[in-house]
Design a protein around this motif. Structure first.
Motif, PDB file in Angstrom:
ATOM      1  N   LEU A  55       0.824  -1.197   0.000  1.00  0.00           N
ATOM      2  CA  LEU A  55       0.000   0.000   0.000  1.00  0.00           C
ATOM      3  C   LEU A  55       0.859   1.248   0.000  1.00  0.00           C
ATOM      4  CD1 LEU A  55      -2.725   1.433   0.199  1.00  0.00           C
ATOM      5  CD2 LEU A  55      -2.630   1.123   2.677  1.00  0.00           C
ATOM      6  N   SER A  56       1.937   1.223   0.762  1.00  0.00           N
ATOM      7  CA  SER A  56       2.823   2.386   0.850  1.00  0.00           C
ATOM      8  C   SER A  56       3.437   2.712  -0.502  1.00  0.00           C
ATOM      9  CB  SER A  56       3.934   2.131   1.871  1.00  0.00           C
ATOM     10  OG  SER A  56       3.409   1.917   3.156  1.00  0.00           O
ATOM     11  N   THR A  57       3.967   1.697  -1.179  1.00  0.00           N
ATOM     12  CA  THR A  57       4.576   1.954  -2.477  1.00  0.00           C
ATOM     13  C   THR A  57       3.539   2.329  -3.508  1.00  0.00           C
ATOM     14  OG1 THR A  57       4.526  -0.423  -2.953  1.00  0.00           O
ATOM     15  CG2 THR A  57       6.562   0.469  -2.057  1.00  0.00           C
ATOM     16  N   ALA A  58       2.333   1.804  -3.401  1.00  0.00           N
ATOM     17  CA  ALA A  58       1.270   2.182  -4.329  1.00  0.00           C
ATOM     18  C   ALA A  58       0.923   3.647  -4.195  1.00  0.00           C
ATOM     19  CB  ALA A  58       0.026   1.325  -4.079  1.00  0.00           C
ATOM     20  N   LEU A  59       1.002   4.198  -2.981  1.00  0.00           N
ATOM     21  CA  LEU A  59       0.669   5.596  -2.763  1.00  0.00           C
ATOM     22  C   LEU A  59       1.601   6.530  -3.506  1.00  0.00           C
ATOM     23  CD1 LEU A  59      -0.247   5.648   1.019  1.00  0.00           C
ATOM     24  CD2 LEU A  59      -1.783   6.096  -0.899  1.00  0.00           C
ATOM     25  N   LEU A  60       2.746   6.025  -3.958  1.00  0.00           N
ATOM     26  CA  LEU A  60       3.649   6.855  -4.740  1.00  0.00           C
ATOM     27  C   LEU A  60       3.003   7.287  -6.048  1.00  0.00           C
ATOM     28  CD1 LEU A  60       6.897   4.716  -4.343  1.00  0.00           C
ATOM     29  CD2 LEU A  60       6.359   6.824  -3.132  1.00  0.00           C
ATOM     30  N   CYS A  61       2.028   6.521  -6.510  1.00  0.00           N
ATOM     31  CA  CYS A  61       1.475   6.750  -7.844  1.00  0.00           C
ATOM     32  C   CYS A  61      -0.039   6.811  -7.874  1.00  0.00           C
ATOM     33  CB  CYS A  61       1.947   5.652  -8.798  1.00  0.00           C
ATOM     34  SG  CYS A  61       3.734   5.545  -8.928  1.00  0.00           S
ATOM     35  N   PHE A  62      -0.685   6.997  -6.727  1.00  0.00           N
ATOM     36  CA  PHE A  62      -2.141   7.063  -6.711  1.00  0.00           C
ATOM     37  C   PHE A  62      -2.610   8.444  -6.309  1.00  0.00           C
ATOM     38  CE2 PHE A  62      -2.100   2.612  -7.230  1.00  0.00           C
ATOM     39  CZ  PHE A  62      -3.360   2.242  -7.630  1.00  0.00           C
ATOM     40  N   GLY A  63      -3.764   8.826  -6.854  1.00  0.00           N
ATOM     41  CA  GLY A  63      -4.372  10.096  -6.515  1.00  0.00           C
ATOM     42  C   GLY A  63      -5.841   9.904  -6.264  1.00  0.00           C
ATOM     43  N   ASP A 110      16.266  10.161  -2.000  1.00  0.00           N
ATOM     44  CA  ASP A 110      15.760  11.296  -1.225  1.00  0.00           C
ATOM     45  C   ASP A 110      14.272  11.498  -1.475  1.00  0.00           C
ATOM     46  OD1 ASP A 110      18.337  11.656  -0.325  1.00  0.00           O
ATOM     47  OD2 ASP A 110      18.767  13.362  -1.652  1.00  0.00           O
ATOM     48  N   LYS A 111      13.872  11.393  -2.725  1.00  0.00           N
ATOM     49  CA  LYS A 111      12.461  11.569  -3.090  1.00  0.00           C
ATOM     50  C   LYS A 111      11.612  10.443  -2.497  1.00  0.00           C
ATOM     51  CE  LYS A 111       9.514  11.930  -7.201  1.00  0.00           C
ATOM     52  NZ  LYS A 111       9.473  11.811  -8.679  1.00  0.00           N
ATOM     53  N   PHE A 112      12.112   9.232  -2.567  1.00  0.00           N
ATOM     54  CA  PHE A 112      11.391   8.080  -2.031  1.00  0.00           C
ATOM     55  C   PHE A 112      11.186   8.216  -0.531  1.00  0.00           C
ATOM     56  CE2 PHE A 112      11.003   3.824  -0.267  1.00  0.00           C
ATOM     57  CZ  PHE A 112      10.119   3.210  -1.138  1.00  0.00           C
ATOM     58  N   TYR A 113      12.243   8.542   0.184  1.00  0.00           N
ATOM     59  CA  TYR A 113      12.152   8.668   1.643  1.00  0.00           C
ATOM     60  C   TYR A 113      11.206   9.803   2.034  1.00  0.00           C
ATOM     61  CZ  TYR A 113      15.723   5.272   3.035  1.00  0.00           C
ATOM     62  OH  TYR A 113      16.413   4.108   3.296  1.00  0.00           O
ATOM     63  N   ALA A 114      11.253  10.901   1.285  1.00  0.00           N
ATOM     64  CA  ALA A 114      10.353  12.014   1.587  1.00  0.00           C
ATOM     65  C   ALA A 114       8.904  11.605   1.408  1.00  0.00           C
ATOM     66  CB  ALA A 114      10.692  13.209   0.697  1.00  0.00           C
ATOM     67  N   GLN A 115       8.639  10.847   0.336  1.00  0.00           N
ATOM     68  CA  GLN A 115       7.272  10.408   0.069  1.00  0.00           C
ATOM     69  C   GLN A 115       6.794   9.422   1.130  1.00  0.00           C
ATOM     70  OE1 GLN A 115       5.336  11.515  -2.539  1.00  0.00           O
ATOM     71  NE2 GLN A 115       3.628  10.389  -1.650  1.00  0.00           N
ATOM     72  N   MET A 116       7.653   8.496   1.500  1.00  0.00           N
ATOM     73  CA  MET A 116       7.268   7.483   2.473  1.00  0.00           C
ATOM     74  C   MET A 116       7.124   8.044   3.880  1.00  0.00           C
ATOM     75  SD  MET A 116       6.773   4.827   0.668  1.00  0.00           S
ATOM     76  CE  MET A 116       6.751   3.432   1.773  1.00  0.00           C
ATOM     77  N   ASN A 117       7.720   9.197   4.123  1.00  0.00           N
ATOM     78  CA  ASN A 117       7.588   9.857   5.419  1.00  0.00           C
ATOM     79  C   ASN A 117       6.546  10.967   5.408  1.00  0.00           C
ATOM     80  OD1 ASN A 117       9.521   8.438   7.011  1.00  0.00           O
ATOM     81  ND2 ASN A 117      11.174   9.502   5.954  1.00  0.00           N
ATOM     82  N   SER A 118       5.806  11.071   4.296  1.00  0.00           N
ATOM     83  CA  SER A 118       4.798  12.115   4.173  1.00  0.00           C
ATOM     84  C   SER A 118       3.584  11.782   5.039  1.00  0.00           C
ATOM     85  CB  SER A 118       4.357  12.258   2.717  1.00  0.00           C
ATOM     86  OG  SER A 118       3.594  11.135   2.316  1.00  0.00           O
ATOM     87  N   PRO A 119       2.721  12.760   5.321  1.00  0.00           N
ATOM     88  CA  PRO A 119       1.524  12.499   6.122  1.00  0.00           C
ATOM     89  C   PRO A 119       0.596  11.455   5.506  1.00  0.00           C
ATOM     90  CG  PRO A 119       1.944  14.850   5.975  1.00  0.00           C
ATOM     91  CD  PRO A 119       2.884  14.190   5.019  1.00  0.00           C
ATOM     92  N   GLU A 120       0.676  11.260   4.167  1.00  0.00           N
ATOM     93  CA  GLU A 120      -0.199  10.290   3.497  1.00  0.00           C
ATOM     94  C   GLU A 120       0.262   8.845   3.681  1.00  0.00           C
ATOM     95  OE1 GLU A 120       1.079  12.962   1.972  1.00  0.00           O
ATOM     96  OE2 GLU A 120      -0.734  14.216   1.999  1.00  0.00           O
ATOM     97  N   ALA A 121       1.493   8.638   4.119  1.00  0.00           N
ATOM     98  CA  ALA A 121       2.010   7.278   4.297  1.00  0.00           C
ATOM     99  C   ALA A 121       1.214   6.554   5.378  1.00  0.00           C
ATOM    100  CB  ALA A 121       3.482   7.313   4.669  1.00  0.00           C
ATOM    101  N   PRO A 122       0.855   5.264   5.163  1.00  0.00           N
ATOM    102  CA  PRO A 122      -0.001   4.548   6.113  1.00  0.00           C
ATOM    103  C   PRO A 122       0.660   4.225   7.435  1.00  0.00           C
ATOM    104  CG  PRO A 122       0.735   3.073   4.382  1.00  0.00           C
ATOM    105  CD  PRO A 122       1.167   4.453   3.972  1.00  0.00           C
ATOM    106  N   MET A 123       1.989   4.195   7.458  1.00  0.00           N
ATOM    107  CA  MET A 123       2.679   3.908   8.719  1.00  0.00           C
ATOM    108  C   MET A 123       4.075   4.488   8.655  1.00  0.00           C
ATOM    109  SD  MET A 123       3.662  -0.156   8.323  1.00  0.00           S
ATOM    110  CE  MET A 123       4.872  -0.166   9.652  1.00  0.00           C
ATOM    111  N   LYS A 124       4.620   4.853   9.801  1.00  0.00           N
ATOM    112  CA  LYS A 124       5.989   5.323   9.873  1.00  0.00           C
ATOM    113  C   LYS A 124       6.895   4.125  10.130  1.00  0.00           C
ATOM    114  CE  LYS A 124       4.634   9.508   9.333  1.00  0.00           C
ATOM    115  NZ  LYS A 124       4.785  10.137   8.010  1.00  0.00           N
ATOM    116  N   MET A 125       7.927   3.982   9.314  1.00  0.00           N
ATOM    117  CA  MET A 125       8.806   2.822   9.418  1.00  0.00           C
ATOM    118  C   MET A 125      10.136   3.214  10.035  1.00  0.00           C
ATOM    119  SD  MET A 125       8.307   1.057   5.688  1.00  0.00           S
ATOM    120  CE  MET A 125       6.696   0.969   4.917  1.00  0.00           C
ATOM    121  N   PRO A 126      10.720   2.325  10.808  1.00  0.00           N
ATOM    122  CA  PRO A 126      12.095   2.547  11.254  1.00  0.00           C
ATOM    123  C   PRO A 126      13.022   2.539  10.049  1.00  0.00           C
ATOM    124  CG  PRO A 126      11.318   0.362  11.904  1.00  0.00           C
ATOM    125  CD  PRO A 126      10.145   1.086  11.342  1.00  0.00           C
TER     126      PRO A 126
END
Length: 285
Positions: A10-18, A181-197
């Motif tokens: 789900l997290s990686t899918a959010l990179l390309c969903f609107g 850098d872009k990937f980490y920023a996206q995965m740490n965005s408020p839209e990400a379903p969970m915060k990962m270590p």
């Protein structure tokens, strides 16, 4: 599939969903800003070996533009055009070929090829057009269960059964720099379903790069075997924006190929610098 893997996917899918949209899109030249029809864009793209069409997976307006461009390119390239797709995985290439050849009916194809949930509405028009025109379609992506394994196992492919290793890319690497850098920023965005270590985030990034490497190798292999054919590759825009991701990997593998990137932008974003050579405009609703 456990809860963690579902979350990773789900997290990686959010990179390309609107969000959904319905109006007709248009293209433009990123450098000049000149608006282009699909026919005009196809004429500009005729000189390229590989065209990356970056999309948001759930934007119907962009999907309509993809079929418009595919048809326009086919009028120019004819039998010298091939469609390549992130949405099909390499282990299902034979099933895809059988469907295109009329040897496998649609029901059996759908039941056995792991189509995406929005296949019928958004990707079937592309595949069916290719079928009508006897156009090859490349199942470019790594099998999702292998990417999930890498994400779950600290970026390691250890433990993958021997019978599945042939579907992995021959080489994979997770580069430092703009893409990470872009990937980490996206995965740490408020839209990400969970915060990962950080360790898990690194593993998920490795899985993302595994997909990029496999898609790049798939395109390169087809280009090696079919000289002078143009590849139109459909993928989530994160995989190709700014010539990063899959585009970056392909250009490293085959620097002689001339590569173009189409990136999506909302019409309200006019004035922003595009992350591609050409733009497909859409309204997010």
């Amino acid at each position: 599939m456990n809860k963690y893997i579902k979350t990773v996917l789900l997290s990686t899918a959010l990179l390309c969903f609107g969000a959904g949209s319905v109006s007709a899109a248009q293209f433009s030249d990123a450098k000049s800003g000149k608006e282009l029809t699909a026919k005009q864009l196809a004429q500009k793209l005729a000189k390229y070996d590989v065209v990356f069409f970056g999309e948001y997976h759930d934007q119907s307006e962009i999907h309509k533009s993809e079929i418009d461009l595919l048809e326009a390119l086919h009028k120019i390239k004819g039998e010298k055009l091939v469609l390549s797709m992130e949405m099909f995985e390499v282990d299902n290439q034979e099933k895809l070929d059988s469907f295109l050849a009329g040897q496998l009916n649609e029901a059996d194809f759908m039941a056995t090829s792991r189509p995406w949930p929005n296949y019928q509405t958004d990707y079937a028009p592309l595949v069916n057009f290719a079928k009508e025109q006897n156009m090859p379609v490349v199942a470019a992506n790594v099998p999702r269960f292998l990417a999930a394994h890498v994400a779950k196992n600290n970026a390691s492919a250890a433990g993958i059964e021997e019978q599945y290793k042939k579907w992995l890319p021959k080489a994979t690497y997770a580069p430092e720099g703009a893409y990470k850098d872009k990937f980490y920023a996206q995965m740490n965005s408020p839209e990400a379903p969970m915060k990962m270590p950080s360790a898990r985030l690194a593993a998920v990034y490795a899985a993302q790069c595994l997909k990029d490497d496999k898609m790049a190798e798939s395109i390169a292999a087809f280009s090696d075997e079919h000289k002078n054919m143009q590849v139109l590759h459909i993928n989530g825009c994160f995989h190709s924006d700014a010539h990063l991701g899959t585009a970056q990997k392909l250009e490293a593998l085959r620097p002689e190929l001339k590569v173009a990137v189409i990136t999506p932008l909302e019409r309200k974003q006019k004035g922003e610098k595009p992350a591609g050579d050409f733009v497909v405009w859409f309204d997010r609703k």
